[in-house]
Design an enzyme around this catalytic site. Structure first.
Site, mmCIF file in Angstrom:
data_model
loop_
_atom_site.group_PDB
_atom_site.id
_atom_site.type_symbol
_atom_site.label_atom_id
_atom_site.label_comp_id
_atom_site.label_asym_id
_atom_site.label_seq_id
_atom_site.Cartn_x
_atom_site.Cartn_y
_atom_site.Cartn_z
ATOM 1 N N GLN A 205 -80.511 -29.499 -60.958
ATOM 2 C CA GLN A 205 -79.641 -29.875 -61.139
ATOM 3 C C GLN A 205 -77.720 -29.114 -60.523
ATOM 4 O OE1 GLN A 205 -79.127 -33.012 -59.700
ATOM 5 N NE2 GLN A 205 -81.700 -33.651 -60.223
ATOM 6 N N CYS A 368 -85.732 -41.023 -64.066
ATOM 7 C CA CYS A 368 -86.306 -40.011 -65.048
ATOM 8 C C CYS A 368 -85.952 -39.540 -65.989
ATOM 9 C CB CYS A 368 -86.671 -38.610 -63.540
ATOM 10 S SG CYS A 368 -88.071 -39.311 -62.181
#
Lengths: 411, 131
Positions: A205, A368
């Site tokens: 990310q 997740c």
């Protein structure tokens, strides 16, 4: 290469999916933490490969195979530069960041984590930087410990400092895929390595959205996924410090990763090919080069600036809208372009479904990161996440669509 | 996903769920959740003379899962145990007005039926064959 100023309209025009209509509307794609859309430069590179020089690499001595090999290795050099690694020997291609982390758990972890050792992760982790360590620790009778977060969604550094001493491994994300929290990995790596602890940073990310320098960060391993940064699916990268990679046993076994094979023994290829068994994802790795070039042309600094601006605007608009709970750090310098939220009148799934009718794509659920949601006592969140092509007008469409959610589902 | 998902019947049941209570002395009960989105249903059923005499459910989750559970509680009133056992997902979806659900959200819709069977099967085998 001189960086171009980020022109959002121009970026948007480079991405073919944004000229398509969904329910008669253009797509407001706000699920970039899940995957990014692809510019035509990346898509065309795939077609060019398959139509022009499709062949296997590292083997053929004919022209198209040599060209494919050169371009495949050119991507490796581009990745090296993009993340500030010292050598291409330290850049291993995998299927995705998840596989990169599994590779470390199954090779380095298998040979280095022993009974009674402590493996340190944070409560922010995506399942991909959690389950491999959970399973490894169970098998080795080692202890998995979690670094907590503070009320503002930032990592609890005092908790980290208390737990860092004597830990075998620190595996931590650089940016949370739910709260957007940017984790001070450089400071953590300095402390951890002083304690003799190996450091893995999950960059899935962060690498797509900000300047990353693994040498400056001081980590031993770094993982990223191509598909979250304008590139194709099916390509991940594992950066590993050369001396550590050299000492590690191979991951998958087979062709290309060997040096010599005899009927009773085999020796391993040099780095990084030791970790790339079988035919690689040649086409997608070659196309990934064009994603990196695209980002470098814009400069990661301007990508980050743009996302901070959009996130700031979105936070303001969502606060104005009212009745929403926004999670994660309010301080934009500690936050990536991700906003997880809940709405009093509607479940996250219903929010996402009603938004879909307005061609506004967001994600709903646990993303997740179930342990993180449990620690916040949340049964799921809705999540909007931004990238370099998103506009303020798309944020306005998000807010207008939330009005429809309230209209349809408000009790 | 089309406009056909949030039909009036679904929104009505979501906003004002029927039989939203836990029975004090159920013949059987069960609970289940959908781990992907956190939908949760607890179903309790009272049986008298081989038929469903009372049903209650409590739960939390998305509109589809909660409306489906409410609709299911109406649907199974008065049914025999064999009728419950033979109940197909199409019956529930039809009672919901056949919303156009995708592969992900169909699981939300069918959670309550799955929960019913989860409680029903052990109850039926403990009771033995119907006389």
């Amino acid at each position: 290469m001189e960086a171009l100023a980020l022109d959002v309209e121009k970026v948007g025009a480079d991405v073919p999916i944004f000229s398509k209509l969904f329910n008669g509307k253009t797509l407001a794609y706000l699920d970039n933490a899940a995957t990014s859309q692809k510019p035509k430069q990346v898509i065309e590179a795939l077609t060019d490969f398959y139509e022009g020089y499709n062949s296997n690499i590292h083997r053929g001595v004919y022209e198209i195979s040599e060209r494919a090999t050169e371009e495949y290795e050119r991507t490796r050099e581009a990745v090296r530069g993009f993340i500030g690694a010292g050598s291409t020997e330290e850049i291993v291609f995998t299927r995705n960041a998840t596989e990169s982390i599994n590779l470390v758990a199954r090779t380095w972890g298998e040979s280095n984590v022993r009974e009674g050792d402590r493996v340190l992760i944070s409560v922010l982790e995506h399942h991909s930087n959690l389950v491999p360590w959970q399973v490894l620790c169970q098998a080795k009778h080692a202890k998995l410990e979690y670094i907590g977060i503070k009320g503002d969604g930032t990592l609890d550094m005092d908790d980290f400092k208390e737990k860092a001493g004597g830990a075998r491994l620190l595996a931590v994300t650089q940016a949370s895929n739910v709260l957007g929290t940017i984790v001070p990995v450089k400071e953590m790596a300095r402390i951890a390595r002083r304690e003799g602890c190996t450091v893995l940073v999950d960059g899935a990310q962060s690498a797509p959205h900000m300047k990353v320098d693994v040498n400056d960060m001081g980590c031993d391993f770094f993982a990223l996924s191509s598909h979250k940064m304008l590139g194709p699916t099916g390509v991940g990268v594992l950066y590993g410090r050369k001396d550590i990679l050299e000492a590690m046993p191979p991951f998958n076994l087979g062709g290309d990763m060997i040096s010599e094979v005899h009927s009773c023994s085999a020796s391993w290829n040099e780095l990084p090919w030791k970790f790339e068994a079988g035919t690689s994802n040649v086409a997608d790795v070659i196309a990934f080069y064009h994603a990196i070039s695209y980002l470098e042309r814009m400069s990661m600094e301007s990508v980050r600036e743009h996302e901070m601006r959009i996130t700031d605007y979105a936070m303001d608009r969502l606060r104005e809208f009212g009745g929403l709970h926004l999670y994660g750090p309010a301080d934009l310098s500690k936050r990536a372009g991700i906003i997880a939220f809940t709405m009093d009148d509607a479940h996250p799934h219903d929010i996402a479904a009603v938004l879909d009718r307005e061609a506004v794509a967001i994600r709903s659920g646990y993303h997740c990161a179930q342990p993180l949601h449990e620690s916040l006592s949340l049964g799921g969140t809705a999540r909007a996440s931004f990238y370099l092509y998103n506009t303020e007008a798309e944020v306005d469409r998000l807010v207008a669509a939330l009005g429809k959610v309230r209209e349809v589902l408000g009790r | 996903m089309s406009d056909e998902v949030y039909k009036e019947i679904i929104l009505d049941h979501y906003k004002n769920p029927h039989n939203f209570r836990q029975l004090a002395e159920p013949s059987f009960k069960a609970d289940d959740s959908n781990p992907l989105c956190g939908d949760h249903i607890e179903l309790s059923v009272k049986v008298a003379d081989g038929r469903v005499s009372e049903v209650g459910f409590i739960g939390k989750g998305c509109a589809i899962s909660q409306a489906a559970a409410s609709i299911l509680t109406d649907l199974i009133q008065g049914k025999t145990l064999d009728e419950l056992k033979g109940m197909e997902k199409e019956q529930l979806l039809e009672a919901m007005g056949n919303p156009d659900l995708g592969p992900v959200r169909i699981k939300c819709a069918l959670l309550s039926l799955k929960t019913l069977k989860l409680g029903l099967y052990p109850y039926m085998s403990a009771r033995g064959p119907t006389p």
